[in-house]
Design a protein around this motif. Sequence first.
Motif, PDB file in Angstrom:
ATOM      1  N   ASP A 112      -3.392   0.994  -3.637  1.00 27.64           N
ATOM      2  CA  ASP A 112      -1.997   1.257  -3.142  1.00 27.64           C
ATOM      3  C   ASP A 112      -1.976   1.830  -1.846  1.00 27.64           C
ATOM      4  OD1 ASP A 112      -1.076   0.024  -5.394  1.00 27.64           O
ATOM      5  OD2 ASP A 112      -0.639   2.103  -6.403  1.00 27.64           O
ATOM      6  N   ARG A 114      -4.428   2.744   2.047  1.00 25.91           N
ATOM      7  CA  ARG A 114      -5.451   2.227   2.827  1.00 25.91           C
ATOM      8  C   ARG A 114      -6.501   3.578   2.776  1.00 25.91           C
ATOM      9  NH1 ARG A 114      -5.080  -2.640   3.586  1.00 25.91           N
ATOM     10  NH2 ARG A 114      -6.974  -2.278   5.244  1.00 25.91           N
ATOM     11  N   GLU A 184      -1.590   6.323   4.067  1.00 25.60           N
ATOM     12  CA  GLU A 184      -0.722   5.197   4.465  1.00 25.60           C
ATOM     13  C   GLU A 184      -0.621   5.207   5.979  1.00 25.60           C
ATOM     14  OE1 GLU A 184       0.035   2.487   3.165  1.00 25.60           O
ATOM     15  OE2 GLU A 184       0.241   2.557   1.234  1.00 25.60           O
ATOM     16  N   ASP A 244       1.578  -7.745  10.330  1.00 29.94           N
ATOM     17  CA  ASP A 244       1.629  -7.975   8.776  1.00 29.94           C
ATOM     18  C   ASP A 244       0.995  -6.629   8.283  1.00 29.94           C
ATOM     19  OD1 ASP A 244      -0.913  -8.274   9.786  1.00 29.94           O
ATOM     20  OD2 ASP A 244      -1.466 -10.075   8.543  1.00 29.94           O
ATOM     21  N   PHE A 245      -0.040  -6.008   8.774  1.00 32.39           N
ATOM     22  CA  PHE A 245      -0.526  -4.880   8.426  1.00 32.39           C
ATOM     23  C   PHE A 245       0.494  -3.665   8.381  1.00 32.39           C
ATOM     24  CE2 PHE A 245      -2.940  -0.774   8.981  1.00 32.39           C
ATOM     25  CZ  PHE A 245      -3.887  -0.994   7.968  1.00 32.39           C
ATOM     26  N   ASP A 247       3.735  -3.994   8.325  1.00 30.13           N
ATOM     27  CA  ASP A 247       4.871  -4.420   7.387  1.00 30.13           C
ATOM     28  C   ASP A 247       4.533  -4.132   6.044  1.00 30.13           C
ATOM     29  OD1 ASP A 247       6.409  -4.980   9.496  1.00 30.13           O
ATOM     30  OD2 ASP A 247       5.843  -7.268   9.199  1.00 30.13           O
ATOM     31  N   ALA A 248       3.350  -4.445   5.729  1.00 31.71           N
ATOM     32  CA  ALA A 248       2.783  -4.152   4.312  1.00 31.71           C
ATOM     33  C   ALA A 248       2.669  -2.572   3.863  1.00 31.71           C
ATOM     34  CB  ALA A 248       1.197  -4.691   4.075  1.00 31.71           C
ATOM     35  N   SER A 249       2.398  -2.153   4.987  1.00 29.01           N
ATOM     36  CA  SER A 249       2.459  -0.475   4.500  1.00 29.01           C
ATOM     37  C   SER A 249       3.706   0.171   4.626  1.00 29.01           C
ATOM     38  CB  SER A 249       1.577   0.226   5.729  1.00 29.01           C
ATOM     39  OG  SER A 249       1.519   1.660   5.707  1.00 29.01           O
ATOM     40  N   LYS A 251       6.268  -1.605   3.562  1.00 26.00           N
ATOM     41  CA  LYS A 251       7.059  -2.073   2.110  1.00 26.00           C
ATOM     42  C   LYS A 251       6.608  -1.089   0.971  1.00 26.00           C
ATOM     43  CE  LYS A 251       7.482  -6.065  -0.589  1.00 26.00           C
ATOM     44  NZ  LYS A 251       6.977  -7.336  -0.708  1.00 26.00           N
ATOM     45  N   ARG A 252       5.022  -0.550   0.873  1.00 23.89           N
ATOM     46  CA  ARG A 252       4.528   0.306  -0.031  1.00 23.89           C
ATOM     47  C   ARG A 252       5.387   1.664  -0.030  1.00 23.89           C
ATOM     48  NH1 ARG A 252      -0.165  -2.196   1.543  1.00 23.89           N
ATOM     49  NH2 ARG A 252      -0.826  -0.475   3.018  1.00 23.89           N
TER      50      ARG A 252
END
Length: 446
Positions: A112, A114, A184, A244-245, A247-249, A251-252
């Motif tokens: 979940d 990085r 994160e 996108d990197f 945005d993904a972080s 979102k989590r």
Amino acid sequence: MSASRAHGVADKQCPVCRELCVKPAALPCGHVACLWCTHCSMSSLGESTCALCRNEFTALPALSRALENHHMWCDPRAFCERLKEARKEDVERGHKSPKFEVCVVAAAANDDARSKLISFDASVVGVVDDDRDMADVVLKALEETECGGMFEEMRMFDASAGEGVAAFHACCCPSRTEVVSCGELASRPVVCQQCGTLYERAHADALTAKAGEGNEWCFCGGTRPPTRVIFSLKEDIESAYPKDFVDASRKRCDQALAECLVALEREAELKANVEGDVDDVDAKDETVSTSTHIDVGGARTLVFDHETFTHFGVGCDFCGVYPIVGPRYQCAECKDSEFMGFDLCAKCMQNVFEHPERKRDYRFAQNHTDAHEMVLVRPRPTMVHVMKSLHPELSANQIIQWLDNQATASREAEAEAAEDEAQAAEADASESDEPEEGDMTEDEHQ
């Protein structure tokens, strides 16, 4: 410098001295300024204001290691040159501030978050005791062809590839294991006002919600809410990492916050059902505190108590509150040995007793230890305190202005009186030189 690091230094300038921030401190409003510039611009009488937005604050923020490392990463050469200048200025002025340290974050090894974090080589900086020596080491490394040692990993790190996170861009909140940090990307960066640790805003909101208003939420024991989003750092992170990197972080992180809030709501409902209505119980405070009494004429006496006394010009060296309001504790050993002395407010003094295992970074890098003797300082009322007690409707600044006006008027009156006295003496002298009636002059005598 790679394209991902090609950020100008203009947005990293201190709004007070207009120089590159090498000892950056984030204010509650999210603006960044030099630690010493912030301290020197603060009011010793009460609330201070940000030089940019005029937002009020009452505590000197801590130096942020994450921001410091980020500024060096963006432009190592400019940062090191300015760091050497700042250290020279500190020596000339007799100042003392924390030396540069590498920001290292241990990330959670799970799917979940990085887990790949890149940092400077802490072992190189760890053997350097002075900022000027550290700057020389870095500048020498930059001149080498391979740029080895301290900058090897950071030289190879490319944020635009989206394969890892710089340690000084990572959220430091505890992961679910409560052992290491989540790791994160702090794409909406905020910091703890007490220790300067970097957090993702969503995770900081989750921590403060769990702790409850006014309770400890940071591992340092900080209770003040985190700063607002530091937009200068946010813009750099968004330009360095792929969209996108980022945005993904985010979102989590937002999902973790939502889960936290739902869990807290369920916990509150369960607690309400089990406990039901509980009658309030009045508690009497039987704490005995010493106080200072001042007679102001007649039968009137002013009482200055520890619990409410404002120590103008004295700040807490742990949480940064300035000035200290309430009990003030002073180190008997650091009083003369440290150029700024060492003082703690009552809350931080209690924190020392209850959590001796915590690492505490003091505002001006004092060599204080928990073994030193701390002494409770009795209230020392000044004319401002007396006037404030007699005229509570006036602010401390208004009282200072009134006292200045009175002093100016007194000096002008004394100057006028001295001038009148001098003119009168001159007139008496001229009259004494003139011959009186009936007296013969020298010619008449001859």
